[in-house]
Design a protein around this motif. Structure first.
Motif, short mmCIF file in Angstrom:
data_model
loop_
_atom_site.label_atom_id
_atom_site.label_comp_id
_atom_site.label_asym_id
_atom_site.label_seq_id
_atom_site.Cartn_x
_atom_site.Cartn_y
_atom_site.Cartn_z
N ILE A 373 0.81 -1.21 0.00
CA ILE A 373 0.00 0.00 0.00
C ILE A 373 0.85 1.27 0.00
N CYS A 374 2.10 1.16 0.49
CA CYS A 374 2.99 2.33 0.50
C CYS A 374 3.68 2.55 -0.84
N GLY A 375 3.74 1.54 -1.67
CA GLY A 375 4.43 1.67 -2.95
C GLY A 375 5.45 0.55 -3.14
N LEU A 376 6.44 0.83 -4.02
CA LEU A 376 7.45 -0.17 -4.35
C LEU A 376 8.50 -0.27 -3.27
N SER A 377 9.13 -1.41 -3.23
CA SER A 377 10.26 -1.60 -2.31
C SER A 377 11.40 -0.67 -2.69
N ASP A 378 12.22 -0.32 -1.70
CA ASP A 378 13.32 0.61 -1.96
C ASP A 378 14.37 0.00 -2.89
N SER A 379 14.52 -1.29 -2.89
CA SER A 379 15.49 -1.97 -3.77
C SER A 379 14.80 -3.13 -4.46
N ALA A 380 15.49 -3.67 -5.46
CA ALA A 380 14.92 -4.77 -6.25
C ALA A 380 15.82 -5.99 -6.16
N ALA A 381 15.21 -7.15 -6.44
CA ALA A 381 15.97 -8.39 -6.55
C ALA A 381 16.41 -8.55 -8.00
N ILE A 382 17.72 -8.77 -8.24
CA ILE A 382 18.26 -8.88 -9.59
C ILE A 382 18.66 -10.33 -9.84
N ALA A 383 18.22 -10.87 -11.00
CA ALA A 383 18.56 -12.25 -11.34
C ALA A 383 20.07 -12.38 -11.55
N SER A 384 20.62 -13.49 -11.05
CA SER A 384 22.07 -13.67 -11.13
C SER A 384 22.54 -13.92 -12.56
N GLY A 385 21.77 -14.60 -13.36
CA GLY A 385 22.19 -14.90 -14.73
C GLY A 385 21.60 -13.92 -15.73
N VAL A 386 22.07 -14.04 -16.98
CA VAL A 386 21.55 -13.23 -18.08
C VAL A 386 21.00 -14.17 -19.14
N ALA A 387 20.12 -13.62 -19.98
CA ALA A 387 19.51 -14.42 -21.05
C ALA A 387 19.98 -13.89 -22.40
N TYR A 388 20.59 -14.80 -23.22
CA TYR A 388 21.02 -14.42 -24.55
C TYR A 388 20.05 -15.07 -25.55
N ILE A 389 19.46 -14.25 -26.39
CA ILE A 389 18.47 -14.73 -27.36
C ILE A 389 19.21 -15.08 -28.65
N GLU A 390 19.36 -16.37 -28.91
CA GLU A 390 20.09 -16.83 -30.10
C GLU A 390 19.17 -16.88 -31.32
N LYS A 391 19.80 -16.78 -32.46
CA LYS A 391 19.08 -16.88 -33.72
C LYS A 391 18.92 -18.36 -34.06
N THR A 392 17.71 -18.80 -34.21
CA THR A 392 17.46 -20.22 -34.50
C THR A 392 17.59 -20.48 -36.00
N LYS A 393 18.16 -21.66 -36.32
CA LYS A 393 18.33 -22.04 -37.72
C LYS A 393 17.06 -22.75 -38.20
N THR A 394 16.35 -22.07 -39.06
CA THR A 394 15.11 -22.63 -39.61
C THR A 394 15.10 -22.44 -41.12
N THR A 395 14.48 -23.34 -41.83
CA THR A 395 14.33 -23.24 -43.28
C THR A 395 12.87 -23.03 -43.62
N TYR A 396 12.65 -22.19 -44.60
CA TYR A 396 11.28 -21.83 -44.96
C TYR A 396 10.74 -22.83 -45.97
N GLN A 397 9.66 -23.46 -45.68
CA GLN A 397 8.99 -24.40 -46.56
C GLN A 397 7.69 -23.76 -47.03
N PRO A 398 7.66 -23.24 -48.25
CA PRO A 398 6.42 -22.61 -48.72
C PRO A 398 5.31 -23.65 -48.86
N GLU A 399 4.14 -23.24 -48.53
CA GLU A 399 3.01 -24.16 -48.60
C GLU A 399 2.59 -24.36 -50.05
N LYS A 400 2.35 -25.60 -50.40
CA LYS A 400 1.95 -25.93 -51.77
C LYS A 400 0.43 -25.75 -51.90
N ILE A 401 0.07 -24.84 -52.79
CA ILE A 401 -1.34 -24.55 -53.00
C ILE A 401 -1.74 -25.15 -54.34
N PRO A 402 -2.75 -25.98 -54.41
CA PRO A 402 -3.16 -26.59 -55.70
C PRO A 402 -3.64 -25.52 -56.68
#
Length: 500
Positions: A373-402
């Motif tokens: 009710i008073c607001g946010l805590s004076d300090s925050a909890a920080i995660a110890s690790g970091v997240a790296y977003i890698e580029k995934t290897k995918t191939t595009y398969q176009p859909e075959k339309i009759p």
């Protein structure tokens, strides 16, 4: 020689003669004048000074002198002074009227030795303005009115103290100004001085019926009114024990009690009991105070998983909730390139979350705030690790339309309609056709193809075919045909045009 005193007497009589009052007496003097004029004639020439006074000439006779001496002595000099009305112009100054009578005089409260009056200001104050009011009292059966206040006062409420229980008191109030006092406003009946019993009653304000919340360090200043006669006894307790007077100040009046804490601390939270007593009768009320502060940060923040563009986080509630319920958590992210923190979630009610839509190739850090009710805590909890977003290897398969066969022979969806026009006024013929591939449009008149003739303008747009005939004449009338042709077939429609 015996007649010599007469001139002396005449001198004495001559002194008051100049006064105007002697003139009216001349009417009575002529009656004796004929008898007195002859004797004094020979002696008056010796005395020349009195001669100029003609008005007193008939008075030399002694007998007449006695008669004329009395009237001048009775009217003294003041009546003969007409200038006395001269000061009247000073009295002609417009007198200021005193104020009007006070209004709505009433008794507000009566106790065993006093009573309180209230009234309203008079309608007319006068030019000089109101100096105040004077209150007078008189015991029943007496006519001796006594002023209660030494000096006028401007309040419209006054308590008359030091009265004896059982007395009947008449009272009146006057408004006073520089121009005088008003007509008094009086009560029709005398006031009986007696004690009015009233059971104790605590009038708890509405906002205090719920939990009263303050922050640590704030002042707590609460006034709770009550009623009861005679003067009730007021007591405060907390958990059945007396209050700590070093921290809490209590001040009681005849109408209310004041609860005051200069700087509230969390240990001041709790339920306080207020009791008002009169001769065994009592009333109770409870005051619930909650002193709060911002909470501590969440604990054990972990980066649970990273997949694709998503990250999963988990944490546990803070060790200190700030003496208030945790309303939620605020989750923020920061990418390594900018270093700035951005809010991802607000008021997250769970202790876990999933963050999506992260950018490929960026490295992210995360932190979490707790909130009450008073607001946010004076300090925050920080995660110890970091997240790296890698580029995934995918191939595009176009859909075959009759493939669908879109070929269609020409077909008219809107035929031509017969028309009648006036000579010299241009006219249009319309029809609609569909087909694939797009058909070729041929216009004919009386089975004769219309070729490049400036009189005719043929157009096709989105399958709508039109033929404009410019300023037709009687020769332009006849049967018009629209023919559509493509590799799959042909179709035609016709109409008649009359020119008048």
């Amino acid at each position: 020689p015996a007649k010599k005193p007469a001139p002396a007497a005449a001198k004495k009589k001559a002194a008051p003669a100049p006064k105007e009052e002697a003139a009216p007496k001349e009417e009575a003097a002529p009656a004796s004048a004929p008898a007195t004029e002859e004797p004094p004639a020979p002696e008056h020439p010796l005395e020349q000074p009195p001669a100029p006074i003609d008005e007193s000439a008939p008075i030399p006779k002694e007998a007449g002198a006695e008669e004329t001496l009395v009237p001048p002595e009775d009217p003294p000099a003041p009546p003969a002074e007409p200038p006395s009305p001269a000061p009247e112009p000073k009295l002609e100054k417009p007198k200021e009227e005193p104020p009007s009578c006070p209004l709505s005089l009433a008794v507000e409260e009566v106790s065993e030795n006093s009573f309180t009056l209230t009234w309203k200001a008079p309608e007319q104050m006068g030019r000089a303005g109101l100096d105040g009011y004077v209150v007078e009292i008189c015991k029943d059966g007496s006519s001796d009115w006594k002023a209660v206040n030494q000096e006028p006062f401007l309040s419209t409420r006054y308590t008359i103290p030091n009265l004896s229980s059982g007395d009947k008191i008449h009272v009146r109030v006057m408004a006073v100004s520089a121009s005088g006092a008003s007509v008094p406003a009086a009560l029709e009946q005398p006031v009986l001085i007696r004690e009015i019993l009233q059971l104790p009653k605590i009038r708890m304000p509405r906002h205090l019926r719920e939990t009263y919340i303050r922050r640590v360090g704030d002042a707590v200043n609460i006034m709770i009114p009550f009623q009861g006669k005679p003067q009730p006894e007021v007591s405060w307790t907390k958990g059945g024990q007396p209050l700590d007077t070093n921290r809490i100040n209590i001040r009681n009046t005849a109408r209310d009690t004041i609860f005051y804490i200069r700087q509230a601390q969390r240990e001041d939270s709790g339920k306080y009991e207020l009791m008002v007593q009169i001769n065994g009768a009592e009333d109770k009320a409870t005051l619930d105070i909650q002193v709060v502060e911002p909470p501590g940060p969440p604990q054990n923040l972990k980066l649970v998983d990273v997949w694709g563009f998503n990250v999963a986080l988990e944490w546990t509630p803070p060790a200190d909730n700030g003496n208030s319920e945790i309303k939620g958590y605020r989750v923020q992210k920061s990418d390594k390139k900018s270093g700035k923190w951005f809010t991802v979630l607000e008021r997250c009610t769970r202790t876990s979350c999933t963050i999506s839509d992260l950018i490929i190739g960026n490295t992210y850090s995360f932190r979490v705030f707790s909130e009450n009710i008073c607001g946010l805590s004076d300090s925050a909890a920080i995660a110890s690790g970091v997240a790296y977003i890698e580029k995934t290897k995918t191939t595009y398969q176009p859909e075959k339309i009759p493939q669908r066969d879109m070929m269609e022979p020409p077909k008219f969806t809107q035929p031509l309609t017969d028309r009648m026009t006036t000579r010299g006024y241009s006219t249009h013929l319309f029809c609609s056709v569909r087909g694939f591939p797009q058909p070729k449009i041929i216009w004919l008149k009386n089975q004769m193809e219309i070729r490049e003739d400036p009189k005719y303008i043929a157009l096709i747009d989105q399958g709508v075919c039109s033929l404009e005939i410019r300023k037709p004449g009687p020769f332009d009338g006849g049967v018009y045909t629209c023919k559509a042709v493509n590799p799959l077939g042909e179709a035609s429609v016709d109409c008649r045009l009359d020119v008048k």
